[in-house]
Write a protein that holds these residues in place. Structure first.
Motif, mmCIF file in Angstrom:
data_model
loop_
_atom_site.group_PDB
_atom_site.id
_atom_site.type_symbol
_atom_site.label_atom_id
_atom_site.label_comp_id
_atom_site.label_asym_id
_atom_site.label_seq_id
_atom_site.Cartn_x
_atom_site.Cartn_y
_atom_site.Cartn_z
ATOM 1 N N GLU A 1 0.831 -1.208 0.000
ATOM 2 C CA GLU A 1 0.000 0.000 0.000
ATOM 3 C C GLU A 1 0.863 1.255 0.000
ATOM 4 N N ILE A 2 1.910 1.219 0.799
ATOM 5 C CA ILE A 2 2.802 2.377 0.870
ATOM 6 C C ILE A 2 3.492 2.606 -0.468
ATOM 7 N N ALA A 3 3.984 1.524 -1.069
ATOM 8 C CA ALA A 3 4.666 1.638 -2.358
ATOM 9 C C ALA A 3 3.726 2.175 -3.429
ATOM 10 N N GLU A 4 2.476 1.716 -3.406
ATOM 11 C CA GLU A 4 1.500 2.175 -4.398
ATOM 12 C C GLU A 4 1.189 3.657 -4.208
ATOM 13 N N ALA A 5 1.037 4.081 -2.956
ATOM 14 C CA ALA A 5 0.738 5.493 -2.682
ATOM 15 C C ALA A 5 1.894 6.395 -3.079
ATOM 16 N N LEU A 6 3.099 5.968 -2.776
ATOM 17 C CA LEU A 6 4.268 6.772 -3.134
ATOM 18 C C LEU A 6 4.472 6.826 -4.644
ATOM 19 N N GLY A 7 4.274 5.693 -5.312
ATOM 20 C CA GLY A 7 4.408 5.666 -6.764
ATOM 21 C C GLY A 7 3.413 6.574 -7.446
ATOM 22 N N ALA A 8 2.181 6.580 -6.911
ATOM 23 C CA ALA A 8 1.143 7.442 -7.483
ATOM 24 C C ALA A 8 1.434 8.917 -7.239
ATOM 25 N N SER A 9 2.263 9.198 -6.241
ATOM 26 C CA SER A 9 2.599 10.584 -5.915
ATOM 27 C C SER A 9 3.848 11.074 -6.634
ATOM 28 N N GLY A 10 4.460 10.211 -7.454
ATOM 29 C CA GLY A 10 5.591 10.642 -8.258
ATOM 30 C C GLY A 10 6.947 10.161 -7.804
ATOM 31 N N TRP A 11 7.005 9.408 -6.706
ATOM 32 C CA TRP A 11 8.295 8.882 -6.259
ATOM 33 C C TRP A 11 8.704 7.731 -7.176
ATOM 34 N N SER A 12 9.991 7.652 -7.492
ATOM 35 C CA SER A 12 10.473 6.584 -8.367
ATOM 36 C C SER A 12 10.522 5.259 -7.624
ATOM 37 N N ALA A 13 10.601 4.162 -8.381
ATOM 38 C CA ALA A 13 10.629 2.826 -7.775
ATOM 39 C C ALA A 13 11.861 2.648 -6.892
ATOM 40 N N SER A 14 13.004 3.204 -7.333
ATOM 41 C CA SER A 14 14.221 3.058 -6.536
ATOM 42 C C SER A 14 14.114 3.845 -5.235
ATOM 43 N N GLU A 15 13.524 5.024 -5.277
ATOM 44 C CA GLU A 15 13.342 5.823 -4.063
ATOM 45 C C GLU A 15 12.417 5.126 -3.080
ATOM 46 N N VAL A 16 11.354 4.539 -3.612
ATOM 47 C CA VAL A 16 10.414 3.812 -2.762
ATOM 48 C C VAL A 16 11.085 2.593 -2.134
ATOM 49 N N ALA A 17 11.849 1.854 -2.939
ATOM 50 C CA ALA A 17 12.530 0.662 -2.431
ATOM 51 C C ALA A 17 13.536 1.022 -1.337
#
Length: 206
Positions: free
Chosen positions: A23-39
């Motif tokens: 859920e956190i990864a999906e919310a951050l991705g939808a807000s413009g954070w890159s996959a590497s930043e989220v990881a």
């Protein structure tokens, strides 16, 4: 990649509220954070059911580490260069009767090795004792960077040495004298590469 404080704080608060990592990864991705930043942001927190979230150990940077490790690696590189130079001169003297090596080159190489070798060994053994007593010191960012730079340089020397051997063979300049010099370079660079590769593996296992 460094994680911003805002992103780290958001992930911590979301995990503390019971949100899943998906859920956190999906919310951050939808807000413009890159996959590497989220990881990276999620990877900073251990995957445990404990609340509040438990941070993972992070790399450290200190002026003390820079001084010690830069001095250690500098001595190692200097000692390796002059050791190779000394052995090359001795090979020339042994196999080439017409070669008259400058005594000053031999004396200078020996002087460098007499100073650099014991200081390098003392610093290395001292740091090994500290690492054995506190494995957390393996997380020094400066230590990792300088170790990987050393691996890069020694690997480049090994590859260059191999290229020189092949070129000499193809051009007909492959002599016993050349072969022994190439073996000296390969031996010194290979030992350095294996020593620090083992050091990296120990750090990864710590």
């Amino acid at each position: 990649m460094a994680v911003s404080r805002e992103l780290s704080r958001f992930v911590r608060d979301a995990l503390a509220q019971g949100r899943s990592r998906e859920e956190i990864a999906e919310a951050l991705g939808a807000s413009g954070w890159s996959a590497s930043e989220v990881a990276d942001a999620l990877g900073a927190w251990a995957e445990t059911a404990f609340s509040p979230p438990v941070p993972r150990p992070q790399t450290t940077v200190s002026a003390r580490d820079f001084f010690v490790y830069a001095l250690t690696f500098g001595l190692m590189v200097t000692g390796a260069i002059y050791l190779v130079q000394l052995l090359h001169v001795l090979i020339d003297m042994a196999l080439d009767d017409d070669n008259f090596a400058s005594p000053s080159r031999i004396r200078w190489a020996i002087a460098v090795l007499v100073v650099a070798t014991p200081v390098y060994l003392w610093l290395t053994l001292r740091e090994r004792a500290k690492l054995a007593a506190d494995p957390a010191l393996y997380r020094s960012a400066i230590r990792k960077w300088l170790t990987y730079i050393t691996l890069l340089l020694s690997a480049a020397v090994l590859l260059g040495d191999l290229i020189a051997v092949i070129y000499a063979f193809l051009s007909g300049d492959f002599t016993l004298q050349f072969l022994l010099k190439a073996l000296v370079v390969a031996g010194v660079a290979g030992l350095i590469f294996l020593f620090y590769l083992n050091d990296i593996r120990k750090g990864d296992a710590a």
